[in-house]
Design a protein around this motif. Structure first.
Motif, PDB file in Angstrom:
ATOM      1  N   MET A   1       4.070   7.495 -10.709  1.00  0.00           N
ATOM      2  CA  MET A   1       4.148   7.116  -9.314  1.00  0.00           C
ATOM      3  C   MET A   1       4.576   8.324  -8.493  1.00  0.00           C
ATOM      4  O   MET A   1       5.306   9.179  -8.985  1.00  0.00           O
ATOM      5  N   GLU A   2       4.114   8.337  -7.267  1.00  0.00           N
ATOM      6  CA  GLU A   2       4.444   9.437  -6.363  1.00  0.00           C
ATOM      7  C   GLU A   2       5.026   8.887  -5.070  1.00  0.00           C
ATOM      8  O   GLU A   2       4.662   7.799  -4.627  1.00  0.00           O
ATOM      9  N   GLN A   3       5.902   9.671  -4.474  1.00  0.00           N
ATOM     10  CA  GLN A   3       6.509   9.279  -3.208  1.00  0.00           C
ATOM     11  C   GLN A   3       5.511   9.474  -2.076  1.00  0.00           C
ATOM     12  O   GLN A   3       4.971  10.544  -1.885  1.00  0.00           O
ATOM     13  N   LEU A   4       5.293   8.423  -1.331  1.00  0.00           N
ATOM     14  CA  LEU A   4       4.375   8.460  -0.207  1.00  0.00           C
ATOM     15  C   LEU A   4       5.131   8.595   1.108  1.00  0.00           C
ATOM     16  O   LEU A   4       4.732   9.333   1.995  1.00  0.00           O
ATOM     17  N   LEU A   5       6.239   7.884   1.213  1.00  0.00           N
ATOM     18  CA  LEU A   5       6.975   7.816   2.474  1.00  0.00           C
ATOM     19  C   LEU A   5       8.460   7.736   2.184  1.00  0.00           C
ATOM     20  O   LEU A   5       8.879   7.082   1.229  1.00  0.00           O
ATOM     21  N   ARG A   6       9.240   8.402   3.007  1.00  0.00           N
ATOM     22  CA  ARG A   6      10.707   8.336   2.925  1.00  0.00           C
ATOM     23  C   ARG A   6      11.213   8.179   4.348  1.00  0.00           C
ATOM     24  O   ARG A   6      10.977   9.042   5.193  1.00  0.00           O
ATOM     25  N   THR A   7      11.901   7.063   4.614  1.00  0.00           N
ATOM     26  CA  THR A   7      12.315   6.794   5.983  1.00  0.00           C
ATOM     27  C   THR A   7      13.549   5.906   6.036  1.00  0.00           C
ATOM     28  O   THR A   7      13.811   5.139   5.112  1.00  0.00           O
ATOM     29  N   ASN A   8      14.276   6.017   7.134  1.00  0.00           N
ATOM     30  CA  ASN A   8      15.398   5.122   7.434  1.00  0.00           C
ATOM     31  C   ASN A   8      14.930   3.981   8.325  1.00  0.00           C
ATOM     32  O   ASN A   8      15.666   3.037   8.550  1.00  0.00           O
ATOM     33  N   ASN A   9      13.722   4.102   8.858  1.00  0.00           N
ATOM     34  CA  ASN A   9      13.185   3.119   9.796  1.00  0.00           C
ATOM     35  C   ASN A   9      12.548   1.959   9.019  1.00  0.00           C
ATOM     36  O   ASN A   9      11.470   2.106   8.446  1.00  0.00           O
ATOM     37  N   MET A  10      13.208   0.830   9.031  1.00  0.00           N
ATOM     38  CA  MET A  10      12.722  -0.312   8.262  1.00  0.00           C
ATOM     39  C   MET A  10      11.441  -0.909   8.851  1.00  0.00           C
ATOM     40  O   MET A  10      10.640  -1.492   8.125  1.00  0.00           O
ATOM     41  N   ALA A  11      11.235  -0.741  10.140  1.00  0.00           N
ATOM     42  CA  ALA A  11       9.991  -1.218  10.753  1.00  0.00           C
ATOM     43  C   ALA A  11       8.804  -0.406  10.232  1.00  0.00           C
ATOM     44  O   ALA A  11       7.756  -0.975   9.909  1.00  0.00           O
ATOM     45  N   ASP A  12       8.956   0.914  10.143  1.00  0.00           N
ATOM     46  CA  ASP A  12       7.896   1.762   9.594  1.00  0.00           C
ATOM     47  C   ASP A  12       7.624   1.410   8.140  1.00  0.00           C
ATOM     48  O   ASP A  12       6.475   1.385   7.702  1.00  0.00           O
ATOM     49  N   MET A  13       8.690   1.136   7.386  1.00  0.00           N
ATOM     50  CA  MET A  13       8.530   0.804   5.972  1.00  0.00           C
ATOM     51  C   MET A  13       7.746  -0.500   5.811  1.00  0.00           C
ATOM     52  O   MET A  13       6.813  -0.578   5.007  1.00  0.00           O
ATOM     53  N   ALA A  14       8.098  -1.502   6.591  1.00  0.00           N
ATOM     54  CA  ALA A  14       7.405  -2.791   6.506  1.00  0.00           C
ATOM     55  C   ALA A  14       5.943  -2.651   6.940  1.00  0.00           C
ATOM     56  O   ALA A  14       5.041  -3.230   6.314  1.00  0.00           O
ATOM     57  N   PHE A  15       5.706  -1.886   8.005  1.00  0.00           N
ATOM     58  CA  PHE A  15       4.341  -1.668   8.492  1.00  0.00           C
ATOM     59  C   PHE A  15       3.511  -0.934   7.436  1.00  0.00           C
ATOM     60  O   PHE A  15       2.367  -1.313   7.154  1.00  0.00           O
ATOM     61  N   ALA A  16       4.087   0.099   6.829  1.00  0.00           N
ATOM     62  CA  ALA A  16       3.378   0.863   5.798  1.00  0.00           C
ATOM     63  C   ALA A  16       3.011  -0.027   4.613  1.00  0.00           C
ATOM     64  O   ALA A  16       1.885   0.026   4.110  1.00  0.00           O
ATOM     65  N   GLN A  17       3.942  -0.856   4.184  1.00  0.00           N
ATOM     66  CA  GLN A  17       3.664  -1.750   3.062  1.00  0.00           C
ATOM     67  C   GLN A  17       2.554  -2.736   3.408  1.00  0.00           C
ATOM     68  O   GLN A  17       1.675  -3.005   2.580  1.00  0.00           O
ATOM     69  N   ALA A  18       2.580  -3.274   4.611  1.00  0.00           N
ATOM     70  CA  ALA A  18       1.542  -4.215   5.031  1.00  0.00           C
ATOM     71  C   ALA A  18       0.170  -3.541   5.064  1.00  0.00           C
ATOM     72  O   ALA A  18      -0.831  -4.126   4.626  1.00  0.00           O
ATOM     73  N   LEU A  19       0.126  -2.315   5.569  1.00  0.00           N
ATOM     74  CA  LEU A  19      -1.141  -1.581   5.619  1.00  0.00           C
ATOM     75  C   LEU A  19      -1.689  -1.334   4.213  1.00  0.00           C
ATOM     76  O   LEU A  19      -2.880  -1.538   3.951  1.00  0.00           O
ATOM     77  N   LEU A  20      -0.820  -0.885   3.324  1.00  0.00           N
ATOM     78  CA  LEU A  20      -1.260  -0.584   1.963  1.00  0.00           C
ATOM     79  C   LEU A  20      -1.720  -1.838   1.234  1.00  0.00           C
ATOM     80  O   LEU A  20      -2.753  -1.825   0.566  1.00  0.00           O
ATOM     81  N   ARG A  21      -0.989  -2.903   1.379  1.00  0.00           N
ATOM     82  CA  ARG A  21      -1.392  -4.157   0.727  1.00  0.00           C
ATOM     83  C   ARG A  21      -2.715  -4.656   1.285  1.00  0.00           C
ATOM     84  O   ARG A  21      -3.532  -5.216   0.559  1.00  0.00           O
ATOM     85  N   GLY A  22      -2.933  -4.442   2.576  1.00  0.00           N
ATOM     86  CA  GLY A  22      -4.195  -4.829   3.194  1.00  0.00           C
ATOM     87  C   GLY A  22      -5.375  -4.047   2.644  1.00  0.00           C
ATOM     88  O   GLY A  22      -6.504  -4.541   2.632  1.00  0.00           O
ATOM     89  N   GLU A  23      -5.103  -2.841   2.170  1.00  0.00           N
ATOM     90  CA  GLU A  23      -6.147  -2.001   1.569  1.00  0.00           C
ATOM     91  C   GLU A  23      -6.234  -2.182   0.054  1.00  0.00           C
ATOM     92  O   GLU A  23      -7.010  -1.507  -0.610  1.00  0.00           O
ATOM     93  N   GLY A  24      -5.391  -3.050  -0.488  1.00  0.00           N
ATOM     94  CA  GLY A  24      -5.400  -3.279  -1.929  1.00  0.00           C
ATOM     95  C   GLY A  24      -4.707  -2.202  -2.734  1.00  0.00           C
ATOM     96  O   GLY A  24      -4.978  -2.030  -3.919  1.00  0.00           O
ATOM     97  N   ILE A  25      -3.789  -1.476  -2.103  1.00  0.00           N
ATOM     98  CA  ILE A  25      -3.050  -0.409  -2.774  1.00  0.00           C
ATOM     99  C   ILE A  25      -1.663  -0.946  -3.140  1.00  0.00           C
ATOM    100  O   ILE A  25      -0.910  -1.362  -2.260  1.00  0.00           O
ATOM    101  N   ASP A  26      -1.354  -0.934  -4.433  1.00  0.00           N
ATOM    102  CA  ASP A  26      -0.034  -1.382  -4.871  1.00  0.00           C
ATOM    103  C   ASP A  26       1.021  -0.357  -4.477  1.00  0.00           C
ATOM    104  O   ASP A  26       0.798   0.856  -4.576  1.00  0.00           O
ATOM    105  N   CYS A  27       2.169  -0.843  -4.017  1.00  0.00           N
ATOM    106  CA  CYS A  27       3.266   0.037  -3.639  1.00  0.00           C
ATOM    107  C   CYS A  27       4.589  -0.578  -4.075  1.00  0.00           C
ATOM    108  O   CYS A  27       4.678  -1.779  -4.316  1.00  0.00           O
ATOM    109  N   PHE A  28       5.601   0.277  -4.173  1.00  0.00           N
ATOM    110  CA  PHE A  28       6.919  -0.156  -4.604  1.00  0.00           C
ATOM    111  C   PHE A  28       7.966   0.542  -3.752  1.00  0.00           C
ATOM    112  O   PHE A  28       7.962   1.768  -3.628  1.00  0.00           O
TER     113      PHE A  28
END
Length: 71
Positions: A1-28
């Motif tokens: 696994m590789e680091q894609l994003l590092r942030t303190n902004n929880m809104a950005d984190m939630a948005f990023a996860q939603a985008l990735l899941r919408g594209e069928g990309i698993d994230c953790f």
């Protein structure tokens, strides 16, 4: 696994996860439990990890939607 994003902004984190899941990309999301230690004040950044095979597609997805990602 590789680091894609590092942030303190929880809104950005939630948005990023939603985008990735919408594209069928698993994230953790890592470092979630650090909020217990810090008292949920956002000092410690959280990391979003994706499989190495998906990293390029994931970076492109987030950049296309205005989220800065690391190289």
């Amino acid at each position: 696994m590789e680091q894609l994003l590092r942030t303190n902004n929880m809104a950005d984190m939630a948005f990023a996860q939603a985008l990735l899941r919408g594209e069928g990309i698993d994230c953790f999301e890592m470092d979630v439990n650090m909020s217990v230690l810090e008292g949920s004040i956002g000092i410690f950044p959280r990391r979003l990890m994706v499989r190495s095979a998906d990293i390029d597609r994931a970076r492109r997805c987030l950049r296309d939607n205005g989220i800065d990602v690391e190289e």
